[in-house]
Design an enzyme around this catalytic site. Structure first.
Site, PDB file in Angstrom:
ATOM      1  N   ASP A  36      56.003-114.351  -7.002  1.00  0.00           N
ATOM      2  CA  ASP A  36      57.333-114.065  -7.496  1.00  0.00           C
ATOM      3  C   ASP A  36      57.198-112.935  -8.509  1.00  0.00           C
ATOM      4  O   ASP A  36      56.376-113.030  -9.424  1.00  0.00           O
ATOM      5  CB  ASP A  36      57.893-115.338  -8.153  1.00  0.00           C
ATOM      6  N   ASP A  95      62.565-111.236  -8.269  1.00  0.00           N
ATOM      7  CA  ASP A  95      63.529-112.027  -9.028  1.00  0.00           C
ATOM      8  C   ASP A  95      64.602-111.174  -9.701  1.00  0.00           C
ATOM      9  O   ASP A  95      64.286-110.150 -10.318  1.00  0.00           O
ATOM     10  CB  ASP A  95      62.751-112.791 -10.111  1.00  0.00           C
ATOM     11  N   HIS A 138      65.237-123.006  -5.068  1.00  0.00           N
ATOM     12  CA  HIS A 138      65.018-123.764  -6.313  1.00  0.00           C
ATOM     13  C   HIS A 138      66.182-123.626  -7.297  1.00  0.00           C
ATOM     14  O   HIS A 138      66.152-124.243  -8.358  1.00  0.00           O
ATOM     15  CB  HIS A 138      63.733-123.272  -6.965  1.00  0.00           C
ATOM     16  N   ASP A 139      67.169-122.787  -6.986  1.00  0.00           N
ATOM     17  CA  ASP A 139      68.339-122.612  -7.858  1.00  0.00           C
ATOM     18  C   ASP A 139      69.575-123.318  -7.315  1.00  0.00           C
ATOM     19  O   ASP A 139      70.650-123.233  -7.909  1.00  0.00           O
ATOM     20  CB  ASP A 139      68.704-121.121  -7.982  1.00  0.00           C
ATOM     21  N   GLU A 190      65.963-110.593  -4.513  1.00  0.00           N
ATOM     22  CA  GLU A 190      67.063-111.502  -4.876  1.00  0.00           C
ATOM     23  C   GLU A 190      68.222-110.613  -5.309  1.00  0.00           C
ATOM     24  O   GLU A 190      68.356-110.247  -6.466  1.00  0.00           O
ATOM     25  CB  GLU A 190      66.642-112.445  -6.009  1.00  0.00           C
TER      26      GLU A 190
HETATM   27  O1  TEU Z   1      67.780-116.312 -10.509  1.00  0.00           O
HETATM   28  C1  TEU Z   1      68.709-115.322 -10.823  1.00  0.00           C
HETATM   29  C2  TEU Z   1      70.078-115.801 -10.857  1.00  0.00           C
HETATM   30  O2  TEU Z   1      71.008-115.064 -10.753  1.00  0.00           O
HETATM   31  C3  TEU Z   1      70.192-117.264 -11.136  1.00  0.00           C
HETATM   32  O3  TEU Z   1      70.118-117.326 -12.510  1.00  0.00           O
HETATM   33  C4  TEU Z   1      71.394-117.948 -10.708  1.00  0.00           C
HETATM   34  O4  TEU Z   1      72.552-117.270 -11.079  1.00  0.00           O
HETATM   35  C5  TEU Z   1      71.339-119.295 -11.383  1.00  0.00           C
HETATM   36  O5  TEU Z   1      70.113-119.876 -11.064  1.00  0.00           O
HETATM   37  C6  TEU Z   1      72.455-120.180 -10.983  1.00  0.00           C
HETATM   38  O6  TEU Z   1      72.184-121.463 -11.405  1.00  0.00           O
HETATM   39  C7  TEU Z   1      66.439-116.049 -10.737  1.00  0.00           C
HETATM   40  C8  TEU Z   1      65.595-117.274 -10.461  1.00  0.00           C
HETATM   41  O7  TEU Z   1      65.702-117.623  -9.116  1.00  0.00           O
HETATM   42  C9  TEU Z   1      65.978-118.375 -11.389  1.00  0.00           C
HETATM   43  O8  TEU Z   1      65.271-119.550 -11.139  1.00  0.00           O
HETATM   44  C10 TEU Z   1      65.711-117.897 -12.789  1.00  0.00           C
HETATM   45  O9  TEU Z   1      66.175-118.855 -13.698  1.00  0.00           O
HETATM   46  C11 TEU Z   1      66.387-116.558 -13.079  1.00  0.00           C
HETATM   47  O10 TEU Z   1      66.199-115.609 -12.046  1.00  0.00           O
HETATM   48  C12 TEU Z   1      65.790-115.946 -14.316  1.00  0.00           C
HETATM   49  O11 TEU Z   1      64.499-115.526 -14.053  1.00  0.00           O
END
Ligand code: TEU
Ligand code: CA
Length: 554
Positions: free
Chosen positions: A98, A199, A328-329, A256
């Site tokens: 990542d 990311d 994971h989000d 992303e």
């Molecule tokens: O996610 C980016 C992002 O836009 C997310 O924050 C999303 O809006 C959020 O998870 C909604 O709940 C990435 C990663 O995938 C995430 O796990 C990280 O927290 C974030 O970046 C910061 O690095």
């Protein structure tokens, strides 16, 4: 279209903290991952994306990196990582790490040096502004709540953080910072990585000079998206990064990317695009509300279908999307996309087939292949994730009772996907011999890998069949490169599309519990996939059971 090594692959996302714990400390680790490579190979996975396992205080579970050149001891050692890359290679698998370079950790050396000497070299690695009493430089809200500005310890300045205050944003306008990033990427690619998942990359370009936007909540702040919409010229950074790193290694990169403009798609993922691919978040972001997730709208089967088709249409054959059901989000896809009360092996398989057969690169998130579901939270104490905790507060501030606030955020909590992987029906689902860092979903006695591996009718066996079909030399060309054409689009609770290449395939999913009758335009030649034992037919009409999905060769 020039063929690339990743086009026909199947990818799998591992969240290291929750995948497999080899030493009983309750935290998943790299040795645990190595011990499960055979499991992944058996499934048919080619590419493995690891969520971050670099040195980190884990304020955002590793998305806050304090050393880009080291592995956090909780996840293992650099030798473990090298061993993982080697063991994967033996099995013809590629490892993606990542790449988290919109921000680092406030415990990174660069940040510490910036605090010591904010006007020196490392101060320029961040976005710093002089403090002006109580007035903030801008009214932007950070993604995890509160303003994006925080006092820079020991100085009269403030620093910008789009995410948590322990995740200071890196200043991409500074060429010295960019050099550091490229050096690190190449250092990892030299170790034999297949590439990176990238990311929050859309956040690296800020609209300059900084200014306020219209507030959208009582807090007087505005969603960060307003500033990002205004930011022009990200392509210069992304093109430079591609040329200086990925391109030289023929590495796979998946961005992303949120809210890209349609006219930018060729630049992003066309031939010689910034990335090899980018995720489709159209379904995941459906129904989101500027107010917070307590106000989000539930997605319906027809919405789901439309989101998928819109995304497919937007990309066409310009490049390859990476298709996900969850990550994971996100909450577990089967809990989110299948109407309440209908989550069962058949509906899970239907969702799998509808998503998997879309044009693009399928990504499976750990446990998705088992049909893992959301966990039931009975108290906010059970939540670890910073984003969920913030959303809970937002819901309370909006006037929801603690009970309703919990209910509202539980549906979307990122911790739904972060509960430990369910390997077996033994203690802690076989994830650890110690105490898991996050509760195991109590349904592990029913939903687990051991039970599904030898059951030909399990969700996992169905995923295996889908993967095998994608790799079958007779159908591969069509599934990977064929075009996608929706059909019967107006038919309620039916999602169907053609994939056309040297073969013509018809994917039909009955997205409801009641049966549904469809008249086929021509007779089919062969049933390639069916999540039921039978297919009811009469002349040219087929009658699908509730949540039945079939892939027909026409
Ligand atoms: O996610 C980016 C992002 O836009 C997310 O924050 C999303 O809006 C959020 O998870 C909604 O709940 C990435 C990663 O995938 C995430 O796990 C990280 O927290 C974030 O970046 C910061 O690095
Ligand atoms: Ca461990």
């Amino acid at each position: 279209m020039i063929k690339k090594w990743w086009h026909d692959k199947v990818a799998y996302q591992i969240y290291p903290k929750s995948f497999c714990d080899s030493n009983g400390d309750g935290i998943g680790d790299i040795r645990g991952i190595i011990s499960k490579l055979d499991y992944l190979q058996d499934l048919g996975v080619d590419i493995i994306w690891l969520s971050p396992c670099y040195s980190s205080p884990l304020a955002d579970q590793g998305y806050d990196i304090s050393d880009y050149y080291n592995i956090d001891p909780r996840f293992g050692t650099m030798e473990d990582m090298e061993h993982l890359i080697k063991e994967a290679k033996k099995r013809n698998m590629y490892i993606l790490m990542d790449l988290v370079v919109n921000h680092c950790s406030d415990e990174h050396e660069w940040f510490k040096k910036a605090c010591e000497d904010p006007d020196g070299k490392y101060g320029k690695f961040f976005y710093l502004r002089d403090k002006d009493g109580d007035k903030l430089p801008t009214n932007w809200r950070s993604c995890f709540g509160g303003p994006v500005w925080e006092d820079l310890p020991g100085t009269n300045k403030q620093y910008l953080h789009i995410f948590h205050k322990k995740q200071p944003d890196l200043n991409w306008e500074n060429p010295e910072l960019r050099e550091e990033v490229y050096k690190n990427i190449n250092w990892w690619l030299d170790k034999g990585l297949g590439g990176f998942r990238i990311d929050a990359i859309i956040n690296i370009k800020k609209a300059l000079p900084f200014r306020d936007y219209t507030p959208d909540r009582e807090d007087g702040l505005c969603n960060i998206g307003e500033m990002l919409k205004d930011a022009k010229g990200i392509g210069e950074f992304l093109g430079e990064m591609r040329d200086r790193t990925f391109k030289k290694y023929d590495a796979f990169s998946v961005g992303e990317v949120f809210n890209e403009k349609p006219e930018e798609i060729p630049d992003f993922i066309g031939e010689n695009g910034y990335f090899s691919s980018m995720f489709d978040f159209n379904e995941a972001s459906f129904g989101q509300s500027i107010k917070g997730c307590y106000d989000a709208k539930q997605i319906t089967p027809d919405d789901y279908k439309n989101c998928c088709f819109e995304a497919q249409k937007k990309i066409g054959n310009i490049g390859f999307l990476s298709n996900i059901i969850e990550n994971h989000d996100e909450p577990r896809g089967v809990s989110h996309y299948i109407p309440q009360g209908d989550c069962c092996p058949e509906s899970k398989k239907m969702l799998a087939a509808l998503n998997f057969m879309l044009r693009g690169i399928p990504f499976i998130y750990q446990g998705q292949e088992l049909g893992m579901e959301n966990i039931e939270f009975t108290s906010i104490e059970q939540v670890d994730d910073i984003s969920t905790l913030d959303e809970y507060q937002v819901a309370l501030n909006a006037g929801l009772s603690p009970e309703d606030a919990l209910k509202a955020v539980a549906k979307f909590s990122r911790d739904n996907a972060r509960t430990p992987m369910q390997w077996s029906d033994t203690l802690h689902a076989g994830f650890t011999t110690g105490t898991p860092w996050l509760n195991v979903n109590p349904n592990y006695t029913r939903i687990n890998a051991a039970a599904q591996q030898n059951d030909p009718d399990s969700v996992r066996s169905f995923y295996k069949k889908l993967i095998a079909l994608r790799k079958n030399p007779d159908y591969k060309e069509t599934i990977v490169y064929g075009s996608l054409e929706p059909v019967w689009r107006e038919q309620h609770n039916l999602m169907a599309y053609y994939r056309t290449g040297d073969k013509t395939l018809l994917v039909i999913g009955n997205y409801q519990r009641e049966y549904q009758k469809i008249t086929l335009p021509t007779p089919y030649k062969k049933i390639l996939i069916n999540n039921y034992a039978d297919l009811a037919e009469e002349n040219n009409a087929i009658t699908l059971h509730g949540y039945q999905v079939v892939i027909l060769e026409m």
